[in-house]
Scaffold this motif. Structure first.
Motif, short mmCIF file in Angstrom:
data_model
loop_
_atom_site.label_atom_id
_atom_site.label_comp_id
_atom_site.label_asym_id
_atom_site.label_seq_id
_atom_site.Cartn_x
_atom_site.Cartn_y
_atom_site.Cartn_z
N PHE A 145 -2.82 -16.45 -4.98
CA PHE A 145 -2.76 -15.04 -4.56
C PHE A 145 -4.15 -14.43 -4.51
O PHE A 145 -4.50 -13.73 -3.55
CB PHE A 145 -1.85 -14.27 -5.52
CG PHE A 145 -1.60 -12.85 -5.10
CD1 PHE A 145 -0.90 -12.57 -3.93
CD2 PHE A 145 -2.04 -11.79 -5.87
CE1 PHE A 145 -0.66 -11.26 -3.54
CE2 PHE A 145 -1.80 -10.47 -5.49
CZ PHE A 145 -1.11 -10.21 -4.32
N GLN A 146 -4.97 -14.72 -5.53
CA GLN A 146 -6.34 -14.19 -5.52
C GLN A 146 -7.13 -14.77 -4.36
O GLN A 146 -7.94 -14.07 -3.72
CB GLN A 146 -7.03 -14.51 -6.85
CG GLN A 146 -6.34 -13.96 -8.09
CD GLN A 146 -6.07 -12.48 -8.01
OE1 GLN A 146 -6.94 -11.68 -7.67
NE2 GLN A 146 -4.83 -12.09 -8.30
N ILE A 174 -6.16 -13.07 -1.13
CA ILE A 174 -6.79 -11.75 -1.06
C ILE A 174 -8.24 -11.89 -0.62
O ILE A 174 -8.72 -11.16 0.26
CB ILE A 174 -6.72 -11.05 -2.43
CG1 ILE A 174 -5.28 -10.69 -2.77
CG2 ILE A 174 -7.59 -9.79 -2.45
CD1 ILE A 174 -5.09 -10.21 -4.20
N LEU A 213 0.96 -9.80 1.65
CA LEU A 213 0.27 -9.61 0.37
C LEU A 213 0.73 -8.33 -0.31
O LEU A 213 0.89 -8.29 -1.54
CB LEU A 213 -1.25 -9.57 0.59
CG LEU A 213 -1.90 -10.86 1.11
CD1 LEU A 213 -3.39 -10.64 1.31
CD2 LEU A 213 -1.66 -12.02 0.16
N LYS A 214 0.95 -7.29 0.47
CA LYS A 214 1.43 -6.02 -0.09
C LYS A 214 2.79 -6.21 -0.74
O LYS A 214 3.03 -5.74 -1.87
CB LYS A 214 1.50 -4.97 1.01
CG LYS A 214 2.07 -3.62 0.57
CD LYS A 214 1.99 -2.63 1.72
CE LYS A 214 2.58 -1.27 1.34
NZ LYS A 214 4.04 -1.29 1.33
N ARG A 226 4.09 -8.94 -1.89
CA ARG A 226 3.94 -9.79 -3.09
C ARG A 226 3.35 -8.96 -4.24
O ARG A 226 3.78 -9.09 -5.39
CB ARG A 226 3.04 -10.96 -2.75
CG ARG A 226 3.06 -12.08 -3.75
CD ARG A 226 4.38 -12.80 -3.79
NE ARG A 226 4.79 -13.26 -2.48
CZ ARG A 226 6.00 -13.71 -2.21
NH1 ARG A 226 6.90 -13.77 -3.16
NH2 ARG A 226 6.32 -14.11 -1.01
N ALA A 227 2.39 -8.09 -3.94
CA ALA A 227 1.78 -7.25 -4.97
C ALA A 227 2.81 -6.31 -5.58
O ALA A 227 2.86 -6.11 -6.81
CB ALA A 227 0.62 -6.46 -4.39
N GLU A 228 3.65 -5.73 -4.74
CA GLU A 228 4.70 -4.84 -5.25
C GLU A 228 5.65 -5.60 -6.16
O GLU A 228 6.09 -5.08 -7.20
CB GLU A 228 5.46 -4.23 -4.07
CG GLU A 228 4.63 -3.22 -3.28
CD GLU A 228 5.26 -2.83 -1.96
OE1 GLU A 228 4.94 -1.75 -1.45
OE2 GLU A 228 6.08 -3.63 -1.42
N TYR A 234 -1.08 -9.90 -11.66
CA TYR A 234 -1.67 -10.61 -10.53
C TYR A 234 -2.26 -9.68 -9.47
O TYR A 234 -3.21 -10.03 -8.77
CB TYR A 234 -0.62 -11.50 -9.85
CG TYR A 234 -0.08 -12.62 -10.69
CD1 TYR A 234 -0.49 -12.81 -12.01
CD2 TYR A 234 0.85 -13.50 -10.17
CE1 TYR A 234 0.02 -13.84 -12.78
CE2 TYR A 234 1.36 -14.55 -10.94
CZ TYR A 234 0.94 -14.70 -12.24
OH TYR A 234 1.44 -15.72 -13.00
N ALA A 235 -1.67 -8.48 -9.32
CA ALA A 235 -2.11 -7.56 -8.27
C ALA A 235 -3.23 -6.64 -8.72
O ALA A 235 -3.73 -5.84 -7.92
CB ALA A 235 -0.92 -6.71 -7.79
N LEU A 277 -8.11 -5.93 -3.53
CA LEU A 277 -6.82 -5.69 -2.89
C LEU A 277 -6.58 -4.20 -2.72
O LEU A 277 -6.09 -3.77 -1.67
CB LEU A 277 -5.71 -6.32 -3.74
CG LEU A 277 -4.27 -6.03 -3.27
CD1 LEU A 277 -4.04 -6.58 -1.87
CD2 LEU A 277 -3.27 -6.62 -4.26
N ILE A 331 -2.68 0.49 -8.45
CA ILE A 331 -3.54 -0.60 -8.91
C ILE A 331 -4.82 -0.04 -9.52
O ILE A 331 -5.26 -0.45 -10.60
CB ILE A 331 -3.86 -1.55 -7.74
CG1 ILE A 331 -2.59 -2.27 -7.26
CG2 ILE A 331 -4.93 -2.57 -8.14
CD1 ILE A 331 -2.78 -3.04 -5.97
#
Length: 713
Positions: A411-412, A415, A449-450, A452-454, A463-464, A469, A499
């Motif tokens: 994930f990082q 990003i 990505l959004k 997944r971050a949520e 992680y987010a 990000l 975040i």
């Protein structure tokens, strides 16, 4: 309603009735609350075929019964038009499990029936934001618009043409002048997303693919078909073609045993055939490996419960476990981005350190990893468009085999890659449109990505919590604002703010503080568009307060571009609350700050000076307003010429000047300025943008005054 009446009470007698306020993210102006006038459409450019990254398979097997049913439902014919009144929209839904071949069947239909349609458009429909962008592009593909415009306006243009698809606008609406079109909405998991894009009166054919078996019973659709697994005969034919090995009599029994286990899923047969080719096997050898655990994870396939989901997942898992670590880490990143089309430039990272230690960092490493994925049929590569796509089942399985540490690092890395590829825009460049084409290609992956971050935030995982990000979300939200979808700015900026505030609570640095300020500004601007005046003022005031806390030396505040911009926006917020005098003072302070900067450029005044002119206009200070508008217009002309296409702000200045001259009784001059404004808005915003509709209303009033009723209409 109370606020609206206050605004109306403050207007000069000659101001347009029903005027409302609007933020620029940077601008405050008074515009009439009248819907945009209809714009005459252009003749479409035909034929027009847009298949995106979808290409016809070299070999297509089976499904002839379904294709025949699709022909009966979707192909135009004179008899059908007569029996159904000539205006019936024809539709069909292909439903079934992921990996069953829904998309491939739709591709086969579109390519082999191309001669029956003069326009075909392929649209991914699993995400409403991506669908909005791709649907709007149809207007450009047909030649109804010249470039990227407001998404809602472009959608309306497209729907208008689909509902009445004339080959020549000026000719009669007769069958010879009507265009047969086909739209394919692929991967419609939620049919609600289609309501705004469904043609209203017919005249064409709509094909959708969906995992949901209920899709074919939806009120929008007339017909549909659930895809069953391939028959044993079809499976045998397909596998022999894909393996390039014909089963002679001794091999037939082994082939039959293999196909029995593969359960007729096209995607599984394709993947297993790839492995067969790589290892140069016979069917007997393959069956022996299958049965005797000759390949890592292969034996787990014998433990499935005869459900297609389990089979497909395990076959894909087997393929993934064979990959080199470099290739596997590339696939992990791909699994977090948009499956339909990812620009390959996204995968190249040039800044050194990256979270996944084995991720391919050189072009050579990337090409080798890509080749390995292609050889296993895990991804598809569009060489012409330089894009990668893959099946969603492959994505889901790739994510499933990652442990927590690997998922975090992937994930990082995703990003980092997207940030590297995204064309960020500075505060000074807001409302410049040059970056739109590149943003459009990367935007779908940012949506992934959004989401997944949520999900991570909901689960309480850190992680987010990545300031990069947060910055990316802010800038992507602003891109959507520029494209005419301001409500998306709010969702992006609110997630960024969440975040940033969590990082700030953990002792964030200056970058975190700066990003939090930006999030407040964007949420405030978005609230202005949705007429949430209290929240608008709260977030803009929060932004300004934090800026004023900074000190260059003890007791001396930092005076910079951002502070000047913030005073402009607080002026807009005051304007929304009908505090005209406070708004004017804020705009004057903004001008003062800009002019005091060491790198001052006169074009910086393009934010506050037109807004100040509108405030003077509202106060009836017409000579002051004329002076202000003239001054800033001269600055813009000197910088970008009379025919400025850099920013719509020149159009706003022309609009304000026309309003002032109108109230002075100088109607001919007012008409010329308003006409120039419309021309400038067309170049920078498009024909159907809200601001274009405002100026069309003004021009109609001029024509009525002149007795030119046809032009007014």
């Amino acid at each position: 309603m109370e606020q609206e009446s206050l605004v109306q009470d403050s207007l000069p007698i000659s101001s347009p009735f029903g005027a409302t306020a609007g933020s620029t993210a940077g601008s405050f102006e008074i515009v009439p609350a009248i819907a945009a006038l209809e714009i005459t459409r252009r003749d479409p450019k035909l034929p027009c075929y847009s298949f995106g990254t979808k290409r016809k398979m070299e070999y297509f097997c089976g499904r002839q019964d379904v294709l025949q049913k699709m022909d009966e439902c979707l192909l135009p014919s004179p008899n059908k038009l007569e029996s159904e009144g000539g205006e019936q929209l024809q539709s069909f839904a292909i439903c079934g499990l992921g990996g069953m071949g829904k998309t491939e069947l739709a591709v086969e239909f579109a390519y082999t029936r191309k001669e029956y349609f003069e326009a075909i458009f392929w649209l991914g429909a699993d995400n409403v934001q991506v669908l909005a962008s791709n649907f709007a592009n149809i207007a450009q593909q047909l030649g109804l618009e010249d470039g990227p415009q407001d998404l809602v306006a472009s959608r309306d243009i497209v729907n208008g043409w689909l509902s009445k698809p004339m080959r020549k606008v000026v000719e009669p609406d007769i069958p010879e002048n009507q265009v047969h079109w086909l739209i394919i909405f692929d991967n419609v998991d939620n049919l609600d997303v289609l309501y705004d894009y469904w043609p209203t009166t017919g005249r064409g054919s709509v094909l959708i693919t969906s995992r949901d078996p209920l899709a074919k019973h939806n009120h929008l659709l007339e017909n549909g078909q659930d895809l069953s697994p391939l028959t044993s005969t079809e499976s045998e034919t397909l596998m022999q073609h894909l393996t390039h090995v014909k089963a002679d009599p001794p091999q037939r029994e082994a082939l039959a045993a293999i196909l029995e286990r593969l359960d007729g899923l096209p995607i599984v047969i394709d993947q297993m055939s790839s492995t067969f080719r790589d290892l140069r096997l016979s069917y007997i050898d393959f069956l022996r490996l299958y049965n005797e655990e000759g390949i890592v994870r292969l034996q787990t396939m014998q433990n499935f419960s005869a459900t297609s989901d389990k089979v497909g997942s395990l076959v894909t898992l087997w393929s993934l476990k064979r990959l080199s670590i470099r290739t596997k880490e590339l696939l992990w990143v791909i699994s977090l981005l948009d499956p339909d089309e990812i620009p390959e430039e996204t995968f190249f990272y040039k800044k050194g350190h990256i979270a996944l230690s084995n991720y391919p960092k050189t072009l050579r490493d990337y090409l080798q990893a890509r080749a390995e994925l292609l050889s296993s049929s895990l991804i598809k590569h569009d060489a012409e468009q330089q894009k990668i796509s893959l099946h969603r089942l492959t994505q889901e399985t790739a994510r499933a085999i990652m442990d927590e540490k690997q998922l975090f690092q992937a994930f990082q890395t995703a990003i980092q890659l997207v940030i590297e590829a995204w064309p960020f825009q500075s505060m000074r460049e807001h409302h410049w449109i040059a970056r739109f084409p590149k943003c459009e290609t990367i935007f779908p992956s940012i949506l992934r990505l959004k989401s997944r971050a949520e999900e991570f935030i909901r689960d309480g995982r850190d992680y987010a919590l990545n300031i990069g990000l947060a910055k990316l979300l802010n800038d992507t939200g602003w891109y959507m604002y520029e494209r005419g979808v301001p409500e998306e700015l709010k969702t992006f900026a609110e997630l960024s703010l969440k975040i940033g505030e969590q990082l700030q609570a953990r002792g964030g640095d200056e970058e975190v503080l700066r990003t939090v300020r930006e999030s407040h500004s964007y949420v405030g601007i978005a609230c202005a568009e949705s007429h949430e005046s209290t929240l608008h003022m709260f977030h803009i005031q929060k932004w300004l307060d934090v800026l004023l806390e900074r000190e260059s030396t003890p007791g001396v505040p930092v005076l910079d571009y951002e502070l000047g911009y913030a005073y402009n926006e607080i002026g807009v917020a005051y304007g929304f609350q009908n505090k005209v005098e406070e708004a004017a003072q804020a705009f004057l302070r903004s001008i003062e700050i800009f002019q005091g900067l060491s790198d001052y450029e006169e074009t910086m005044l393009g934010w506050p000076t037109p807004n100040l002119g509108f405030m003077y206009w509202l106060q009836g200070k017409l000579e002051d307003a004329e002076h202000v508008f003239t001054e800033i217009l001269d600055i813009h002309v000197a910088a970008w010429g009379v025919d400025d296409t850099t920013s719509f702000k020149t159009g706003k200045i022309l609009y304000g000047m026309g309003n002032v001259l109108h109230d002075m009784g100088r109607f001919d001059e007012s008409f010329n300025f308003h006409r120039r404004c419309l021309q400038q808005y067309k170049k920078t915003l498009g024909l159907r943008h809200e601001r274009t509709g405002d100026i069309c209303h003004r021009l109609a009033g001029h024509y009525i005054r002149q007795g030119a009723y046809k032009e007014a209409e």
